[in-house]
Design a protein around this motif. Structure first.
Motif, PDB file in Angstrom:
ATOM      1  N   GLU A  43       0.839  -1.209   0.125  1.00  0.00           N
ATOM      2  CA  GLU A  43      -0.157   0.051  -0.127  1.00  0.00           C
ATOM      3  C   GLU A  43       0.930   0.755   0.268  1.00  0.00           C
ATOM      4  OE1 GLU A  43      -4.125   0.190   2.080  1.00  0.00           O
ATOM      5  OE2 GLU A  43      -2.499   0.540   3.428  1.00  0.00           O
ATOM      6  N   SER A  44       0.336   2.339  -0.579  1.00  0.00           N
ATOM      7  CA  SER A  44       0.837   3.797  -0.685  1.00  0.00           C
ATOM      8  C   SER A  44       1.333   4.005   1.259  1.00  0.00           C
ATOM      9  CB  SER A  44       0.327   4.794  -1.086  1.00  0.00           C
ATOM     10  OG  SER A  44       0.412   5.841  -0.849  1.00  0.00           O
ATOM     11  N   GLY A  45       1.926   4.215   1.230  1.00  0.00           N
ATOM     12  CA  GLY A  45       2.149   4.444   2.712  1.00  0.00           C
ATOM     13  C   GLY A  45       2.897   3.299   3.408  1.00  0.00           C
ATOM     14  N   SER A  46       3.436   2.444   3.128  1.00  0.00           N
ATOM     15  CA  SER A  46       4.372   1.282   3.358  1.00  0.00           C
ATOM     16  C   SER A  46       4.865   0.698   4.263  1.00  0.00           C
ATOM     17  CB  SER A  46       3.283  -0.143   2.851  1.00  0.00           C
ATOM     18  OG  SER A  46       3.713  -0.353   1.444  1.00  0.00           O
ATOM     19  N   GLY A  47       6.017   2.117   3.378  1.00  0.00           N
ATOM     20  CA  GLY A  47       7.714   1.872   3.787  1.00  0.00           C
ATOM     21  C   GLY A  47       7.810   0.635   3.203  1.00  0.00           C
ATOM     22  N   LYS A  48       7.993   1.558   1.591  1.00  0.00           N
ATOM     23  CA  LYS A  48       8.629   1.076   0.905  1.00  0.00           C
ATOM     24  C   LYS A  48      10.208   1.161   0.395  1.00  0.00           C
ATOM     25  CE  LYS A  48       5.196   0.803  -2.516  1.00  0.00           C
ATOM     26  NZ  LYS A  48       4.027   1.043  -1.455  1.00  0.00           N
ATOM     27  N   SER A  49       9.473   3.128   0.013  1.00  0.00           N
ATOM     28  CA  SER A  49      10.812   3.766  -0.284  1.00  0.00           C
ATOM     29  C   SER A  49      11.132   3.910   1.137  1.00  0.00           C
ATOM     30  CB  SER A  49       9.997   5.340  -0.125  1.00  0.00           C
ATOM     31  OG  SER A  49       9.331   4.709  -1.864  1.00  0.00           O
ATOM     32  N   VAL A  50      10.809   3.902   2.343  1.00  0.00           N
ATOM     33  CA  VAL A  50      11.882   4.307   3.544  1.00  0.00           C
ATOM     34  C   VAL A  50      12.929   3.229   3.684  1.00  0.00           C
ATOM     35  CG1 VAL A  50      11.368   4.525   5.559  1.00  0.00           C
ATOM     36  CG2 VAL A  50      10.242   5.582   4.301  1.00  0.00           C
TER      37      VAL A  50
ATOM     38  N   PHE B 160       5.314  13.149   3.697  1.00  0.00           N
ATOM     39  CA  PHE B 160       3.750  11.557   3.129  1.00  0.00           C
ATOM     40  C   PHE B 160       4.928  11.056   2.286  1.00  0.00           C
ATOM     41  CE2 PHE B 160       1.924  15.147   4.771  1.00  0.00           C
ATOM     42  CZ  PHE B 160       0.364  14.281   5.552  1.00  0.00           C
ATOM     43  N   SER B 161       4.297   9.488   1.780  1.00  0.00           N
ATOM     44  CA  SER B 161       5.274   8.671   0.937  1.00  0.00           C
ATOM     45  C   SER B 161       4.688   9.034  -1.112  1.00  0.00           C
ATOM     46  CB  SER B 161       4.922   7.551   1.124  1.00  0.00           C
ATOM     47  OG  SER B 161       3.075   7.105   0.503  1.00  0.00           O
ATOM     48  N   GLY B 162       5.584   8.610  -1.873  1.00  0.00           N
ATOM     49  CA  GLY B 162       4.491   9.597  -2.997  1.00  0.00           C
ATOM     50  C   GLY B 162       3.720   9.635  -3.276  1.00  0.00           C
ATOM     51  N   GLY B 163       3.128   8.042  -2.903  1.00  0.00           N
ATOM     52  CA  GLY B 163       1.115   8.139  -3.204  1.00  0.00           C
ATOM     53  C   GLY B 163       0.628   9.045  -2.190  1.00  0.00           C
ATOM     54  N   GLN B 164       1.195   9.506  -0.989  1.00  0.00           N
ATOM     55  CA  GLN B 164      -0.011  10.344  -0.156  1.00  0.00           C
ATOM     56  C   GLN B 164       0.536  11.143  -0.940  1.00  0.00           C
ATOM     57  OE1 GLN B 164       2.558   9.212   3.025  1.00  0.00           O
ATOM     58  NE2 GLN B 164       0.961   7.517   3.845  1.00  0.00           N
TER      59      GLN B 164
HETATM   60  N1  LIG Z   1      10.123  12.823   6.974  1.00  0.00           N
HETATM   61  C1  LIG Z   1       9.640  11.978   7.680  1.00  0.00           C
HETATM   62  N2  LIG Z   1       8.493  12.257   8.424  1.00  0.00           N
HETATM   63  C2  LIG Z   1       7.230  11.517   8.825  1.00  0.00           C
HETATM   64  N3  LIG Z   1       7.303  10.924   8.401  1.00  0.00           N
HETATM   65  C3  LIG Z   1       7.896  10.452   7.130  1.00  0.00           C
HETATM   66  C4  LIG Z   1       8.604  10.880   6.299  1.00  0.00           C
HETATM   67  N4  LIG Z   1       8.670   9.911   5.744  1.00  0.00           N
HETATM   68  C5  LIG Z   1       8.166   9.278   5.358  1.00  0.00           C
HETATM   69  N5  LIG Z   1       6.501   8.974   6.001  1.00  0.00           N
HETATM   70  C6  LIG Z   1       6.100   8.237   6.848  1.00  0.00           C
HETATM   71  O1  LIG Z   1       6.601   6.969   6.491  1.00  0.00           O
HETATM   72  C7  LIG Z   1       5.467   6.207   6.152  1.00  0.00           C
HETATM   73  C8  LIG Z   1       6.331   4.865   4.957  1.00  0.00           C
HETATM   74  O2  LIG Z   1       6.303   6.214   3.714  1.00  0.00           O
HETATM   75  P1  LIG Z   1       7.394   5.667   2.455  1.00  0.00           P
HETATM   76  O3  LIG Z   1       7.556   6.519   1.668  1.00  0.00           O
HETATM   77  O4  LIG Z   1       8.512   4.514   2.460  1.00  0.00           O
HETATM   78  O5  LIG Z   1       6.470   4.691   1.308  1.00  0.00           O
HETATM   79  P2  LIG Z   1       5.950   3.569   0.259  1.00  0.00           P
HETATM   80  O6  LIG Z   1       5.653   2.653   1.253  1.00  0.00           O
HETATM   81  O7  LIG Z   1       6.884   4.393  -0.368  1.00  0.00           O
HETATM   82  O8  LIG Z   1       4.812   4.535   0.251  1.00  0.00           O
HETATM   83  P3  LIG Z   1       4.235   4.772  -1.690  1.00  0.00           P
HETATM   84  O9  LIG Z   1       3.817   3.744  -2.574  1.00  0.00           O
HETATM   85  O10 LIG Z   1       3.281   6.005  -1.431  1.00  0.00           O
HETATM   86  O11 LIG Z   1       5.694   5.597  -2.484  1.00  0.00           O
HETATM   87  C9  LIG Z   1       4.634   7.586   5.669  1.00  0.00           C
HETATM   88  O12 LIG Z   1       2.932   6.918   6.379  1.00  0.00           O
HETATM   89  C10 LIG Z   1       5.383   8.283   5.675  1.00  0.00           C
HETATM   90  O13 LIG Z   1       4.184   9.168   5.863  1.00  0.00           O
END
Ligand SMILES: Nc1ncnc2c1ncn2[C@@H]1O[C@H](COP(=O)(O)OP(=O)(O)OP(=O)(O)O)[C@@H](O)[C@H]1O
Ligand SMILES: Nc1ncnc2c1ncn2[C@@H]1O[C@H](COP(=O)(O)OP(=O)(O)OP(=O)(O)O)[C@@H](O)[C@H]1O
Ligand SMILES: [Mg+2]
Ligand SMILES: [Mg+2]
Lengths: 324, 326
Positions: A43-50, B160-164
């Motif tokens: 899911e979007s925001g699930s932590g993949k990019s982090v 926020f993440s990319g999709g957010q």
């Molecule tokens: N600098 C930050 N400060 C606070 N929260 C953060 C920060 N960077 C990321 N997050 C939170 O960490 C969570 C994971 O973010 P991440 O970017 O890894 O999502 P993702 O799985 O890559 O989503 P997407 O598919 O939307 O790109 C998100 O809920 C985001 O809001």
């Protein structure tokens, strides 16, 4: 079993926010062999990019910090490496293709300079050679009139062309590991197919490994050897691509597969998203993160966090419920 | 329905970017013909899908319709008014009625503003909502509509993440209650479940308020789901424009055919058994487009005439196609 190129163990990353600490990556572990392609979906925001940024130690600090775990690459733990060592690895042994090209391309430098720079930095090339190579790389990622457009600035390129310029940059030094975060979201299917074929070809030619972060389950089906599914910062299922589509075990994975718009479905039908809200990382439930949205949750799902267990051969899931 | 006057009518639109050379004395050596004679209409409450290869001019078309990019030639008529050369002041009322969801969400969102302010800003500019509290409430409603938690309103974009981020851009565009929404890859960064939720939201807004969409996307399953009609672009030109079912059942232009054949199917076994057809050949540039039909160097069926004469878009009833061989 082949020597592992990469072993990630219990990686945990959190951010300080107004609502308190949020754990964006929570105890994530996986392995990757040379030449292998692992897709990370979720899911979007699930932590993949982090997860990807943590592996390369690119988490902004503050507000973020890696609180635990190890990332062993070519036998060395990157979590213990010095900043200078990391700089020698990034863009060289490990290349990252970032999700948003405009945040990582420098708007005031031409594409030629940006694509050629890793060669000057890591390979000791002179600028003339790097510039020529940049034109060649831009051609390989199918940017038309590549030799002329090394002089273009990012804002003069289309969304998909910027994304491909990033890919050219990542390929410059023939990395051992490519982490591609949504590398083809801005690309139409024909260019997407060419770019992914190019990345796959590289894994075959040079034995590089590829981590493909994507939400496109069609791409996963075509290009990934294995798939890891993330939910709420945790890994909830991992299996070979084939087994995952055929026997999705985690209820979240099943919901995900059911919400795809299909070309063979009748038109006029509503799509079926997974009901309920994504989890609030600042207020995670004690048990399974997916439990509040789960159709088949049972009492122990709220109390205890399920660990990853091998439910089928080479197929792990973090779920108490027996998927019949 | 076909007799409804169009909400948007674009005629012969061209956008050319000059290319310069020389450091001391700059001179123009050519032009990138990003959009080169494009015509289409969008009726109230209708969705026109716009698809085509990366770099073929989709975003430039969208930006030109909004007058965020100057047109080199052609006419843009919105709700009966020719806005091609309107002054800033004359454009103002139309600006609210036409909104865009940008392809690059990060570039479009101000990093120093909270999400609530980002969403409320256009409401302030266009005097929507009377009080700060009212605008804040509305911002929170919009966040919930795009699947974000209302309490995220106080946070900044980089958290926020990319999709957010992409969904913040959608909430901002919807805050204006537009009549026409130009969606440039609006769901490309979203996982399938949230994508389904957003697509359903777009559809219900259309049902309730008669919103019209120019829907630019490369995901052909989503485009099929959303669109009434679809225009296929290739190197600055529309090569085929057709009703949704007709196009997917029987694409006529060789480029449309290749495009539809290269979709990846979310099933590894089916995928393995499918021949992988793709459009091969060098991608020609908009700097020096090929003569005649721009697709001819890559077309499997090209004949002599295709290199010589440029095909016009011919109306064949349900479909219009620009190809000598159809
Ligand atoms: N600098 C930050 N400060 C606070 N929260 C953060 C920060 N960077 C990321 N997050 C939170 O960490 C969570 C994971 O973010 P991440 O970017 O890894 O999502 P993702 O799985 O890559 O989503 P997407 O598919 O939307 O790109 C998100 O809920 C985001 O809001
Ligand atoms: N400011 C500019 N100066 C010069 N060329 C430009 C400029 N903006 C766009 N172009 C070129 O115009 C062409 C069309 O770009 P556009 O952004 O409209 O493509 P697109 O269809 O949206 O592609 P994508 O799917 O990759 O987003 C591209 O070849 C691009 O490089
Ligand atoms: Mg991401
Ligand atoms: Mg675009």
């Amino acid at each position: 079993m082949a020597e592992m190129l990469l072993q990630v163990r219990n990686l945990t990353t959190r951010f300080r926010t107004e609502a308190g600490w949020v754990t964006a990556v929570d105890d994530v572990s996986f392995d990757l062999a040379a030449g292998e392609t692992l897709a990370i979906v979720g899911e979007s925001g699930s932590g993949k990019s982090v997860t990807a940024l943590s592996m390369l130690r690119l988490i902004p600090r503050p507000p973020g910090e890696i609180t635990g775990g190890s990332v062993v690459f070519e036998g060395r733990d990157l979590c213990q490496a010095t900043d200078a060592e990391m700089q020698a690895i990034r863009g060289n042994r490990i290349a990252m293709i970032f999700q948003e090209p405009m945040t990582s391309l420098n708007p005031s430098l031409t594409l030629g300079v940006q694509v050629g720079e890793p060669l000057v930095l890591h390979r000791g090339a002179n600028w003339a050679a790097a510039f020529a190579k940049a034109g060649e790389l831009l051609g390989r990622v199918r940017i038309p009139d590549a030799q002329a457009r090394v002089r273009a600035y990012p804002h003069q390129m289309s969304g998909g062309q910027r994304q491909r310029a990033m890919i050219a940059m990542a390929l410059a030094c023939q990395p051992r590991l490519i982490i591609a975060d949504e590398p083809t979201t801005a690309l139409d299917v024909t260019v997407q197919a060419q770019i992914l074929a190019l990345l796959k070809e590289l894994t075959r030619e040079t034995g590089a490994a590829l981590i493909l972060i994507t939400h496109d389950l069609g791409v996963v089906a075509r290009y990934a050897d294995r798939v890891a599914v993330m939910y709420g910062g945790r890994m909830v299922e991992t299996a070979s691509a084939r087994d995952l589509y055929k026997h999705p075990l985690h209820p979240y994975t099943r919901g995900l597969l059911a919400s795809i718009p299909r070309l063979d479905a009748p038109t006029g039908q509503k799509l079926r998203p997974i009901e309920g809200q994504p989890p609030d990382l600042a207020r995670m439930p004690a048990g399974c993160a997916f439990q509040p949205r789960c159709q088949v949750a049972q009492p122990d799902c709220t109390a205890t966090r399920p660990a990853m267990t091998e439910a089928r051969p080479q197929h792990w899931k973090a779920c108490f419920v027996d998927a019949a | 329905m076909p007799h409804d006057p169009p909400l948007l009518s674009v005629e012969g639109l061209k956008v050319h970017f000059p290319v310069h050379a020389g450091v001391i004395r700059r001179r123009q050596v050519g032009a990138v013909k990003a959009v080169d004679g494009v015509s289409f209409t969008v009726r109230p409450g209708e969705t026109l899908g716009l698809v085509g290869e990366s770099g073929c001019g989709k975003s430039t078309t969208g930006l030109a319709v909004l007058r965020m990019q100057a047109a080199s030639a052609g006419r843009i008529v919105f709700d009966g008014t020719d806005i091609t050369h309107s002054s800033r002041a004359a454009l103002r009322p139309f600006r609210r009625r036409m909104q865009m969801i940008y392809q690059d969400p990060f570039g479009a969102l101000d990093p120093r503003m909270t999400v609530a302010d980002i969403i409320a800003e256009p409401m302030i500019v266009h005097n929507i909502g009377t009080s700060r509290a009212e605008r804040r409430d509305r911002a929170q409603d919009l966040l919930a509509m795009v699947g974000l938690r209302p309490d995220m309103a106080t946070r900044y974009v980089h958290e926020f993440s990319g999709g957010q981020r992409q969904r913040i851009g959608i909430a901002r565009a919807l805050s204006m209650q537009p009549d026409l929404l130009i969606c440039d890859e609006p769901v490309s960064a979203l996982d399938v479940s949230i994508q389904a939720q957003i697509v359903n939201l777009f559809e219900s807004l259309q049902d309730r308020f008669g919103l019209a969409y120019l829907f630019i996307a490369h995901d052909l399953a989503v485009v099929r789901h959303m669109s009434d009609r679809i225009a296929v672009m290739y190197l600055g030109k529309i090569v085929e424009i057709a009703g949704r079912d007709a196009l997917y059942a029987r694409p006529l232009h060789p480029y449309s055919q290749a495009l539809l054949a290269s979709i990846a199917i979310p099933d590894p076994e089916l995928e393995a058994s499918r021949p992988q057809i793709s459009v091969t050949g060098e991608v020609p540039g908009a700097l020096n487009p090929p003569s005649g039909c721009r697709f001819h160097p890559r077309c499997p069926r090209a004949a002599a005439v295709c290199a010589r004469e440029e095909p016009v878009l011919r109306d064949l009833g349900e479909q219009a196609v620009a190809c000598h061989l159809v």
